[in-house]
Design a protein around this motif. Sequence first.
Motif, short mmCIF file in Angstrom:
data_model
loop_
_atom_site.label_atom_id
_atom_site.label_comp_id
_atom_site.label_asym_id
_atom_site.label_seq_id
_atom_site.Cartn_x
_atom_site.Cartn_y
_atom_site.Cartn_z
N GLY A 90 0.75 -1.12 -0.10
CA GLY A 90 -0.01 0.12 -0.03
C GLY A 90 0.88 1.24 0.19
N ALA A 91 0.08 2.44 -0.02
CA ALA A 91 0.73 3.70 -0.22
C ALA A 91 1.83 3.98 1.20
CB ALA A 91 -0.11 4.92 -0.45
N SER A 92 2.70 4.54 1.16
CA SER A 92 3.43 5.09 2.09
C SER A 92 3.91 3.93 3.14
CB SER A 92 2.71 5.87 2.79
OG SER A 92 3.50 6.94 3.73
N THR A 93 4.05 2.66 2.57
CA THR A 93 4.41 1.56 3.24
C THR A 93 5.91 1.21 3.48
OG1 THR A 93 3.94 0.02 1.51
CG2 THR A 93 2.36 0.34 3.29
N GLY A 94 6.69 2.45 2.66
CA GLY A 94 8.14 2.52 2.75
C GLY A 94 8.93 1.75 1.70
N LYS A 95 8.28 1.49 0.59
CA LYS A 95 9.00 0.63 -0.46
C LYS A 95 10.04 1.61 -1.04
CE LYS A 95 4.92 0.38 -2.67
NZ LYS A 95 3.96 1.25 -1.88
#
Length: 538
Positions: A88-93
């Motif tokens: 998901g968005a902003s999960t640190g990828k």
Amino acid sequence: MGKEEIQQITRRTTRSFSSSSATGNEAVKTKISESYIPTLKDLVFGGNHLSYDDLLSSFPTRGVQISQIVHLLGPLNSPMLPIFIYGGASTGKTSIILQIFRHLNRPLVYASYRTCYSPCLFFESILNQLLLHKKNAVNGYSSSKRCEKPSDFVNLLRESLLSVIGDLKVNSGKLSSNKLPGQPNGSMVYLILDNLELVRNWDKSSTILPFMFSLYDILKMPEVGLIYISNTSPDTYYSNVGYVEPIPVYFPEYTEEDLRQIFLRNQENRKLYLSFLDVVLKPFCRVTRRVDELSTAFSSLFRKYCEPLNDLEHVSYEEMKRRLFSHFQPHIALSLNEIFQVPSWPPLEVESNKEKKRKSSIRKSGGCEDFAELDFHMSTSAKYLLISAFLASRNPATLDASLFDSTAGSDSHKRKRKASVKSLEQKEAAEQELLMKGPGTFPLERLLAIFQCISSVVEGPLDEENENDVLRFESGDSGFMSDVLMQLSSLCNANFIIKGGSCPLEGSTRYRSMITEDMALKVARSLKFPLPNYLYRR
Ligand SMILES: Nc1ncnc2c1ncn2[C@@H]1O[C@H](COP(=O)(O)OP(=O)(O)OP(=O)(O)O)[C@@H](O)[C@H]1O
């Protein structure tokens, strides 16, 4: 690391540029940046070396993903299979992959579909980086190569990769004999292609994604590592078209405990910050678990939380916590409203093969698997709004009064009267008509009326937030009404509800719910709301 920092890498802000900015002299700055000649050093992340331990401690709760990626990248100069990082968005990828490269000090090219929103921009950004080309006033801010078609891109990409790899090999040879600081390690070059999920927005021909995924087979260059990053799962991309499927690395959504650890890191006064998190984490996690949104909200809220601290020097810790809380409580709801958001990304779960098969059969049967797996992080009132819209689109307006009377739908079976054959036929015809027409449109007033009715018949104990919402709605609180309208607008932006044209007779805007019954039922379940009791059925 913030997004700005990431973007800086893509812009390859150079050391000479940043040192000149200290002078504050724009002319000097421009001159230096224009005369700057990029070198192979520009292909690494730069900055101070980051040890593996520091890497792990910078990203609490992501140890598994970091070690998995490092393992997949393999030792220096070892070929690798493409990797597909998703979550998901902003999960640190993005931050994590870039910091891994900072730790490894290996050459990378980073391009995101968020900033490069057309094939042309995307291709040229990759080529500019590989060819160590910097856009500036001297070259009229033009790219190194003009490139629009995938076929042109492949040829230019291969050419530039060969040249860079050649230089890196020479560099590696020199490095082993004479260690030079800042030089990239090894002779592999990695292409990091971010935000793939955005391609569908502009690639109407649907050719770019298959092309991107087939780069490994097309290039056949063992010195090139391909890393794809996406908000959506691999399922949403591959369709057995014959290319090597990248190895998936999943970044699960953070739990409340994960977020506690993430926000606690780097805190000077951990005990104080922990007491702050005890107050804010739970309500905020119901609305969003995005680290970026939470950190913006928390940084100003924490300042508010600490305001009375000076006057509390001589009180006990428990008393201090109590007083800080009562001072701070009014600010929480305000801040929560500011970050309300509706996720618009499809499923992000690690799936077993069985699950995959189930999904593909749903897909084949024309179902909507995205909705089946959607995870909801909406405020309670947004969920009620979504259900209200679904009911308004599904049910004939004439039935509202009977469905939403004071006894509500919870005991609808008691209200069933013996219907005459004629009225049964009429009902059947009405239902047929409804099915033929698809979801119906409704005016705002009807939506709000249904919203008011259903949000006051919740099964089980109301949580505090929800209870307040309902009370505020009933008392006609205008602030609350604007919140509801704002949430309606967010649901429209996410295409869960669409705004239709205005009715020529009434002159007011009409809305239509776009969610499936499955999705509505899922949202209802999360609220323990007995939706089936309110659905008009034969
Ligand atoms: N485990 C973590 N520890 C510390 N900071 C984190 C962690 N996870 C995310 N962040 C921070 O959250 C912010 C957003 O992260 P990032 O941009 O890497 O997410 P993303 O998964 O790539 O998002 P998107 O899919 O929207 O591109 C960054 O500032 C990042 O440093």
